[in-house]
Every structure is written in structure tokens, then in C-alpha cells.
Design an enzyme around this catalytic site. Structure first.
Site, PDB file in Angstrom:
ATOM      1  N   ASP A  19       0.764  -1.250   0.000  1.00  0.00           N
ATOM      2  CA  ASP A  19       0.000   0.000   0.000  1.00  0.00           C
ATOM      3  C   ASP A  19       0.798   1.306   0.000  1.00  0.00           C
ATOM      4  O   ASP A  19       0.616   2.149  -0.848  1.00  0.00           O
ATOM      5  CB  ASP A  19      -0.947   0.022   1.214  1.00  0.00           C
ATOM      6  CG  ASP A  19      -1.783  -1.242   1.313  1.00  0.00           C
ATOM      7  OD1 ASP A  19      -1.520  -2.194   0.565  1.00  0.00           O
ATOM      8  OD2 ASP A  19      -2.700  -1.273   2.145  1.00  0.00           O
TER       9      ASP A  19
ATOM     10  N   GLU B 167       1.489  -9.525  11.786  1.00  0.00           N
ATOM     11  CA  GLU B 167       1.216  -9.079  10.415  1.00  0.00           C
ATOM     12  C   GLU B 167       2.523  -8.638   9.739  1.00  0.00           C
ATOM     13  O   GLU B 167       2.802  -8.981   8.603  1.00  0.00           O
ATOM     14  CB  GLU B 167       0.221  -7.914  10.476  1.00  0.00           C
ATOM     15  CG  GLU B 167      -0.278  -7.430   9.133  1.00  0.00           C
ATOM     16  CD  GLU B 167      -1.289  -6.283   9.271  1.00  0.00           C
ATOM     17  OE1 GLU B 167      -1.532  -5.817  10.406  1.00  0.00           O
ATOM     18  OE2 GLU B 167      -1.837  -5.858   8.241  1.00  0.00           O
TER      19      GLU B 167
HETATM   20  C1  GLC Z   1      -2.994  -4.685   3.900  1.00  0.00           C
HETATM   21  C2  GLC Z   1      -1.796  -5.138   3.056  1.00  0.00           C
HETATM   22  C3  GLC Z   1      -2.266  -6.041   1.926  1.00  0.00           C
HETATM   23  C4  GLC Z   1      -3.061  -7.211   2.505  1.00  0.00           C
HETATM   24  C5  GLC Z   1      -4.201  -6.722   3.399  1.00  0.00           C
HETATM   25  C6  GLC Z   1      -4.901  -7.852   4.138  1.00  0.00           C
HETATM   26  O1  GLC Z   1      -3.825  -3.862   3.168  1.00  0.00           O
HETATM   27  O2  GLC Z   1      -1.101  -4.041   2.560  1.00  0.00           O
HETATM   28  O3  GLC Z   1      -1.174  -6.510   1.178  1.00  0.00           O
HETATM   29  O4  GLC Z   1      -3.560  -8.021   1.502  1.00  0.00           O
HETATM   30  O5  GLC Z   1      -3.706  -5.807   4.357  1.00  0.00           O
HETATM   31  O6  GLC Z   1      -3.990  -8.614   4.851  1.00  0.00           O
END
Ligand code: GLC
Length: 468
Positions: free
Chosen positions: A185, A440
Site C-alpha cells: 500500500d 502481520e
Molecule cells: C494490507 C496489506 C495487503 C493485505 C491486506 C490484508 O492492506 O497491505 O497486502 O492483503 O492488508 O492482509
């Protein structure tokens, strides 16, 4: 007298425990038969998360993994083949932002019955389907063939959509038109392209008021009788900034205002990038799609079109390579130049199997250098290189270490003939989750676990590494 080391400390037992814990997380994050990224914030089922999660799940229950992959894509996919990055399980969500009410996909006649987002994510699904198929085949060859036969038309339609709508100029590289489509992102790769998007101070403030993550933190603290402005700023420094969010929403609204009509968006949107990670994954997935077609003995003009595109793709990917820095970069269509920011995305062509071995060796050395692996003795690649002016060891994709991208590089190194280097990453990843938990993402400098705890893709890919 010193007591003998308890038997539980042997690596085998520790790893058994790790697998058990990881499996428990995946059970805990399951909702209505699908697996969410976590339990508590992300209210929906994401595209590339799903692919990685089912690779891990396929080791213990390939039947369930194949069923979930198919259930996910058959609910999420749009009529034009497009696959969105989020499938929402409810019409309204409480914690995640932006939920279905922001996307308003009803503006498009291509929408499916379910609620989804209106942008996509790295197309890992064909690649992951093949991995799941290989595990299912040893358990039940008939079910495995059925799974492929059901997935094939959907995967083909998705790949055809990407070729048709995201590469109308037939360059061999498909475009993303939102940073979220890259899966990384707030990567500094998007800085320059995003800078072109005008946002006012008023919009930046409005976004802060809309953000549910901010609201939830404030509510939680209010309940505890706290008004902790400093702690809020600290928590937010690990996430994209309000200014980033304002630009993300500008792009989101841009597509929505054009009823998700790709022809219009492609021509007019100010953000149009040939992302090296997205295209490397698409290239690997095209190879998997062709393997699936061969396994199903399907030979027709549609398969021939994918074959032809793959050839073009390999030539185009090579143009993203910069011999001076030994890495690959994105191509900014609006600015007509390579985006020379050193990030983990620059290693992704390794997974296509087309990187010559001596080049892959040079790339591995860069990955191991102090610019990317900030922890002595460990091979863990930071999402953004330390030398980048926007490096921040705790800010989401601007430094932190993420499991899926490191897993992809490990896989890529192995495919490129560098097994010892690949094993080194996997070993470091296992040490990381053993010591810190299934977070995460992790601070690139201190390795502290950040973001959400008990995260699905971190758990699932740990299982994959241990079971290989
Ligand atoms: C965030 C991350 C993305 C991922 C999502 C759900 O937006 O940047 O890559 O898929 O979270 O985990």
C-alpha cells in the site's frame, strides 16, 4: 545440579508446536467457511491473502483448501473476469475501512451478487491453485482434476481481463491503478506518481475523521478514561499517513465515478504503473495456468493467447532490469520512466524462473547486504531498503519485514537454483515467528511484531515452510 533440558525444547517438538499454533490461528480466523486475514480488524477475505493461506492449509487438508479457493473466487469474481481484492461477507462492516458502502460496486453492471471492493491485487490465484492441486492429487486424483476443471475457466477469465483491460497497448506488462492493487500500500515506489494527485488540507482532515481504525482506538481509550493523543500518533506512524489515505481515496473515487469502467479509467486515471511485483506474479501465474491447461488437455485459441502473452511478458519484464543496481523496478506509464526505489518488489522476477543464475546470485547478495537485511546473521529482507529516503523501520511497507514477500523471494531463489540462500531466508523466518509470534509485519531493525497479532498468512506460510 543443573536439570537436564526438558525434552520439549528439541527443534522437532518446537516446530510441531509452531504448526499446531499456526493451525489454531487459521481455525480462529475462519468465518462462514472462508479465512480472514485476522480476527478483529480485517472484515472480509482478501485476494492474495487467500492464495497464500490455502497453500499452507493444503498441507493438512488439501480438500478444504481447494474448496475454499473455489468458493472464494466464485463469489468474488465479476462478470467481466475481474477479481476484486476484497470479498466482504456482510453488507455492512463495523471495523474495516473502507467497507462496501464506500466502494458502491452497484454502479457497475459487471458486479457479482456479493459485496466486494472495486480494485484487484497481485494475481496469485493460478499459481496457488497449482500448488494446492499438487497436494490434493496425492490424496485424491479425481477430486484434484475436478478442482482444476472448476478453477480453470475462472482463472482464464481473470487473466484475460488483465491482458485486455490492463494492457490495452499490448506491452507485455499489465497496469495497476491504485497503490492497494500492488499489495504494498504505502511503498515509497508510489511517492512520485501519487504526488501528482492534488489533495487539500481539508480532505486530509476529513479522511482522519472517516478512518475507522482511528475512531476505534479513540473509543477504546475513551472507555478506559484516557485521552492519549501521543499514543494515537505513535500507533498511526506504523500505518499509511492521512495524506496517503487522502490520495488513496481520490483514486478509489476516480474508478467509482466511472462506474468501474476500465476503458475510461485506463485512459484518464493519473496513477498508472506497471508494477514489477504484480507483473512477476502474473508471469508465474500464466505459467501455472498453462500447466493447468496441459493437465486438463485443453488446447485452444484461448490457451494459445496466454502462451503468446507469456512470451511478450518475459521480454517486457527484462526491460525492468537495471544492470547498474542489479534490481528490477516498476515502470511509471504517466512519467514514462522506471521508478528507481529499492524495495523487496525488485527481487520478485526471481519467481518467474527467467532470471539467469549469476544475476540471481548478485541479487541474493544485495538482499543479504546491510541495506536490506538489517539483522546480523539473519536473511530477512526489509520491504524498503534502508538507504531509501522514506525508509521507516515500523511503517507498514516502508521498512518492516513481511512473511509473504520474503516467502516469495525464498521461493524465487530456489526456482533460480539458489537453494542454500532460499533455505537461509526460511530458517530466519522460522526463528522470527518462533521468537515473536505470527504478526502481520515486523520492525525491520528490532524485529518487534507489529500490526495485528495472529495473522493468517504469517501462520499459513510458516506451515508451508515447515512441511516442505
Ligand atoms: C494490507 C496489506 C495487503 C493485505 C491486506 C490484508 O492492506 O497491505 O497486502 O492483503 O492488508 O492482509
Amino acid at each position: 545440579m543443573r536439570e537436564e533440558e526438558p525434552a520439549e525444547k528439541t527443534p522437532e517438538i518446537m516446530y510441531e508446536r509452531l504448526i499446531k499454533n499456526a493451525q489454531e490461528i487459521l481455525v480462529q480466523n475462519e468465518d462462514r467457511g472462508l479465512i480472514m486475514p485476522d480476527r478483529g480488524y480485517y472484515e472480509g477475505v482478501w485476494l492474495w491473502d487467500t492464495g497464500f493461506i490455502e497453500i499452507g492449509e493444503a498441507h493438512s487438508n488439501p480438500e478444504a483448501a481447494s474448496r475454499r479457493l473455489f468458493d472464494w473466487i466464485s463469489q468474488a469474481q465479476w462478470k467481466n473476469g475481474f477479481v476484486p481484492h476484497i470479498l466482504f461477507l456482510d453488507k455492512k462492516v463495523e471495523r474495516y475501512f473502507p467497507g462496501p458502502e464506500y466502494w458502491q460496486i452497484e454502479t457497475s453492471s459487471n458486479r457479482p451478487a456479493a459485496e466486494t471492493s472495486g480494485i484487484t491485487q497481485p494475481p496469485v490465484l493460478a499459481f496457488c491453485s497449482w500448488e494446492v492441486y499438487e497436494k490434493l492429487k496425492t490424496e485424491s486424483p479425481d477430486n484434484a482434476k475436478d478442482f482444476l476443471a472448476k478453477m480453470f475457466p475462472r482463472l482464464l477469465a481473470f487473466h484475460q481481463y488483465l491482458i485486455r483491460e490492463r494492457d490495452p497497448e499490448q506491452s507485455g506488462l499489465v497496469s495497476i491503478y491504485h497503490p492497494w492493487e500492488s499489495g504494498m500500500d504505502n511503498s515509497p515506489r508510489w511517492q512520485e506518481a501519487l504526488a501528482k494527485i492534488p489533495v487539500s488540507q481539508k480532505q486530509i482532515i476529513e479522511i482522519r475523521n472517516l478512518r475507522r481504525d482511528v475512531k476505534n482506538l479513540k473509543n477504546q481509550w475513551a472507555k478506559e478514561g484516557k485521552n492519549d493523543t501521543e499514543a494515537l500518533e505513535m500507533a498511526l506512524s506504523m500505518r499509511p499517513t492521512d495524506e496517503d489515505y487522502a490520495r488513496f481515496f481520490f483514486l478509489l473515487n476516480f474508478s467509482k465515478d466511472r462506474q468501474y469502467d476500465d476503458r475510461k479509467i485506463y485512459r484518464e486515471i493519473p496513477f498508472n504503473v506497471k508494477d514489477v511485483l504484480f507483473n512477476s506474479i502474473f508471469c508465474a501465474s500464466n505459467q501455472s495456468l498453462l500447466e493447468i491447461a496441459r493437465e486438463l488437455k485443453i488446447e485452444n485459441s484461448e490457451v494459445a493467447q496466454i502462451e503468446k502473452y507469456l512470451e511478450k511478458q518475459k521480454i517486457a519484464l527484462e526491460k525492468l532490469y537495471d544492470p547498474e543496481t542489479n534490481l528490477y523496478y516498476d515502470f511509471d506509464v504517466k512519467n514514462q520512466r522506471l521508478i528507481k526505489r529499492k524495495t523487496i518488489a525488485g527481487f520478485m522476477p526471481l519467481i518467474t524462473g527467467m532470471v539467469p543464475k549469476e544475476r540471481a546470485e548478485r541479487m541474493a547478495k544485495i538482499g543479504q547486504s546491510e541495506d536490506f537485511s538489517l539483522n546480523k546473521g539473519k536473511f530477512l529482507i526489509a520491504s524498503t531498503a534502508k538507504s531509501d529516503p522514506n525508509f521507516h523501520s515500523q511503517s507498514y511497507w516502508r521498512g518492516p519485514i513481511w512473511m509473504p514477500t520474503n516467502w516469495l523471494v525464498a521461493k524465487g531463489l530456489e526456482i533460480s537454483g539458489l537453494k542454500p540462500e532460499s533455505e537461509q531466508i526460511k530458517k530466519s523466518l522460522l526463528e522470527l515467528v518462533t521468537e515473536k509470534g505470527f504478526y502481520e509485519y515486523f520492525d525491520a531493525q528490532t524485529l518487534t511484531g507489529l500490526g495485528r497479532a495472529d495473522f493468517s498468512w504469517t501462520a499459513a506460510l510458516t506451515i508451508d515452510i515447515l512441511k516442505q
